[in-house]
Motif scaffolding. Structure first.
Motif, PDB file in Angstrom:
ATOM      1  N   GLU A  17      38.990 -42.509 -12.754  1.00 28.13           N
ATOM      2  CA  GLU A  17      38.527 -43.779 -12.202  1.00 28.13           C
ATOM      3  C   GLU A  17      37.012 -43.828 -12.018  1.00 28.13           C
ATOM      4  OE1 GLU A  17      42.570 -44.629  -9.514  1.00 28.13           O
ATOM      5  OE2 GLU A  17      40.691 -44.009  -8.551  1.00 28.13           O
ATOM      6  N   LEU A  18      36.322 -42.719 -12.284  1.00 25.87           N
ATOM      7  CA  LEU A  18      34.880 -42.654 -12.066  1.00 25.87           C
ATOM      8  C   LEU A  18      34.120 -43.456 -13.122  1.00 25.87           C
ATOM      9  CD1 LEU A  18      34.481 -38.858 -11.239  1.00 25.87           C
ATOM     10  CD2 LEU A  18      34.696 -40.763  -9.637  1.00 25.87           C
ATOM     11  N   HIS A  25      28.488 -40.984 -11.620  1.00 22.57           N
ATOM     12  CA  HIS A  25      29.563 -40.121 -11.142  1.00 22.57           C
ATOM     13  C   HIS A  25      30.404 -39.606 -12.315  1.00 22.57           C
ATOM     14  CE1 HIS A  25      29.170 -40.745  -6.770  1.00 22.57           C
ATOM     15  NE2 HIS A  25      28.684 -41.937  -7.113  1.00 22.57           N
ATOM     16  N   LYS A  26      30.725 -40.470 -13.229  1.00 18.95           N
ATOM     17  CA  LYS A  26      31.524 -40.073 -14.389  1.00 18.95           C
ATOM     18  C   LYS A  26      30.764 -39.082 -15.264  1.00 18.95           C
ATOM     19  CE  LYS A  26      34.053 -41.977 -18.354  1.00 18.95           C
ATOM     20  NZ  LYS A  26      34.441 -43.216 -19.080  1.00 18.95           N
ATOM     21  N   PHE A  27      29.465 -39.323 -15.450  1.00 20.42           N
ATOM     22  CA  PHE A  27      28.650 -38.442 -16.283  1.00 20.42           C
ATOM     23  C   PHE A  27      28.521 -37.053 -15.660  1.00 20.42           C
ATOM     24  CE2 PHE A  27      24.481 -36.630 -17.336  1.00 20.42           C
ATOM     25  CZ  PHE A  27      24.597 -36.543 -18.721  1.00 20.42           C
ATOM     26  N   THR A  35      32.833 -36.560  -7.175  1.00 21.35           N
ATOM     27  CA  THR A  35      34.102 -37.300  -7.178  1.00 21.35           C
ATOM     28  C   THR A  35      34.446 -37.731  -5.758  1.00 21.35           C
ATOM     29  OG1 THR A  35      34.868 -35.937  -9.035  1.00 21.35           O
ATOM     30  CG2 THR A  35      36.519 -37.228  -7.870  1.00 21.35           C
ATOM     31  N   PRO A  36      34.322 -39.013  -5.431  1.00 20.96           N
ATOM     32  CA  PRO A  36      34.675 -39.487  -4.095  1.00 20.96           C
ATOM     33  C   PRO A  36      36.125 -39.141  -3.748  1.00 20.96           C
ATOM     34  CG  PRO A  36      33.492 -41.184  -5.304  1.00 20.96           C
ATOM     35  CD  PRO A  36      33.805 -40.093  -6.285  1.00 20.96           C
ATOM     36  N   VAL A  37      36.383 -38.957  -2.456  1.00 16.71           N
ATOM     37  CA  VAL A  37      37.707 -38.545  -1.995  1.00 16.71           C
ATOM     38  C   VAL A  37      38.777 -39.561  -2.372  1.00 16.71           C
ATOM     39  CG1 VAL A  37      39.088 -37.940   0.036  1.00 16.71           C
ATOM     40  CG2 VAL A  37      36.683 -37.270  -0.078  1.00 16.71           C
TER      41      VAL A  37
END
Length: 404
Positions: free
Chosen positions: A265-266, A270-272, A257-259
């Motif tokens: 919003e992923l 990244h979402k997976f 998860t980016p800062v």
């Protein structure tokens, strides 16, 4: 209903204890138990805290209190009966400790028929500093406990004011448990020193159960007391499994998860990977693989890694309080000391593993431990430098503001 739940616990313990006595026993191999535990922690670590973790830990606390009561009765009773008036534990055995078994009366190391030194598997070896503080500090400060406090304990508090009595009270209870453990070791010191135990848990349970058996009328309860004490310790080990998995899942999700983005919003990979169920499955699979293939390869680094995380937790809280304009000076000394102790431990570990590799050749365990020790050391230095810079910059900014 709490009373009903406690009664059910007593009934289940009674059934479990008497089944083997009736010739009914369930015996499973190690790998099967690992799979069962894997399925359990997979479910337990994704279930809401209030469904399993909170009520289970609450009920398990009664096992802890029961264990402490049994222990105190045993210690006091054995002392009154004169069986525990001479606990011969050496106050100091040297700056460098050995896990070799020795004769408690003569102090001579014990060897087998082949002349090989007998190992005391329940003991630990190493330098007094930093091993003393790496070992004992875990009861007063722990990186794992800092994660628990932020990841699960905080979710069970109604208000911030409840944190102090829970945290401080927990530390006091653990101090009582530490004194009880010392009494248990002292009571069975001769057998312990001779390497007669396979684990610290066995030392703890056997020492206290023998003390209880010294009390008139309780001579026949040693086996039952031993089983109950082992059960109480095992119950708390089990509670740590899914709590640790839940925390590991949190951190695994944060890695993906980016800062600057929220979880919702992923997209894409990244979402997976940040999906709670995917992150949990990956975490559990890695843990089970380690358990089946040899977690002992990295276990020697646990103490230093755990206490290093505690030092970094102090650093983070210190920086946060400074940034919030609150007093943070009480963190300076313990933070610096824990960093010094853990970094020293990692440096010693690296030196010992390199020495082992040079004398005995390349092997997986020492090579992996040496690499992990270096990585932990470097990461700690980087984070410490950043944290100190943040604390200093914040202090200068606040000093300038107050001067204006």
């Amino acid at each position: 209903n709490i009373v009903s739940a406690i009664i059910l616990i007593v009934i289940m313990v009674a059934i479990g204890y008497n089944l083997p006595l009736m010739g009914i026993a369930i015996s499973l191999d190690y790998d099967t138990w690992m799979i069962i535990l894997g399925v359990y922690i997979l479910v337990a670590s994704v279930a809401p805290v209030w469904i399993l973790l909170q009520p289970r830990d609450y009920l398990s606390s009664y096992l802890l209190y029961g264990m402490i009561i049994l222990a105190i009765i045993g210690i006091v009773g054995a002392s009154i009966m004169g069986a525990a008036t001479d606990l011969q534990i050496p106050a100091f055995t040297g700056f460098v400790a050995s896990n070799a078994a020795f004769d408690a009366s003569t102090g001579q190391q014990l060897v087998d028929e082949a002349g090989k030194t007998i190992t005391n598997k329940a003991a630990a070896s190493g330098f007094l500093f930093p091993a003393l503080f790496i070992t004992i500090a875990c009861g007063a400060i722990s990186g794992f406990h800092s994660l628990v406090a932020s990841g699960t304990t905080s979710k069970q508090l109604d208000k911030e004011g409840q944190a102090q009595p829970i945290g401080y009270g927990g530390m006091l209870i653990e101090c009582v448990l530490a004194v009880i453990s010392l009494c248990a070791v002292g009571f069975v010191w001769s057998k312990y020193a001779a390497g007669g135990y396979a684990s610290p848990t066995a030392v703890f349970a056997d020492g206290l159960s023998q003390m209880l058996a010294c009390i008139p009328g309780l001579a026949d309860v040693q086996g039952l007391a031993y089983a109950l004490l082992i059960l109480a310790v095992s119950a708390f080990c089990l509670t740590s499994l899914d709590t640790a998995t839940r925390l590991a899942r949190y951190m695994f999700q944060e890695l993906w998860t980016p800062v600057d983005k929220k979880p919702e919003e992923l997209t894409g990979v990244h979402k997976f990977m940040a999906n709670p169920y995917v992150a949990t499955i990956i975490t559990v699979v890695i843990g089970i693989i380690l358990g089946m293939t040899g977690y002992s390869i990295i276990w020697p680094l646990f103490g230093a890694a755990n206490q290093l995380l505690a030092a970094l937790a102090l650093l983070a809280v210190c920086a946060w309080l400074g940034n919030a304009g609150r007093n943070n000076k009480m963190f300076f000394v313990p933070m610096a000391f824990m960093l010094l102790a853990t970094l020293t431990s990692l440096a010693i570990t690296f030196y010992q593993k390199v020495t082992t590799i040079m004398t005995s050749g390349i092997a997986l365990a020492p090579v992996l431990q040496a690499i992990l020790a270096v990585l932990l050391f470097v990461l700690a230095i980087v984070l410490a430098v950043k944290g100190v810079k943040t604390i200093v910059a914040t202090a200068k900014k606040q000093k300038a503001s107050s001067a204006e």
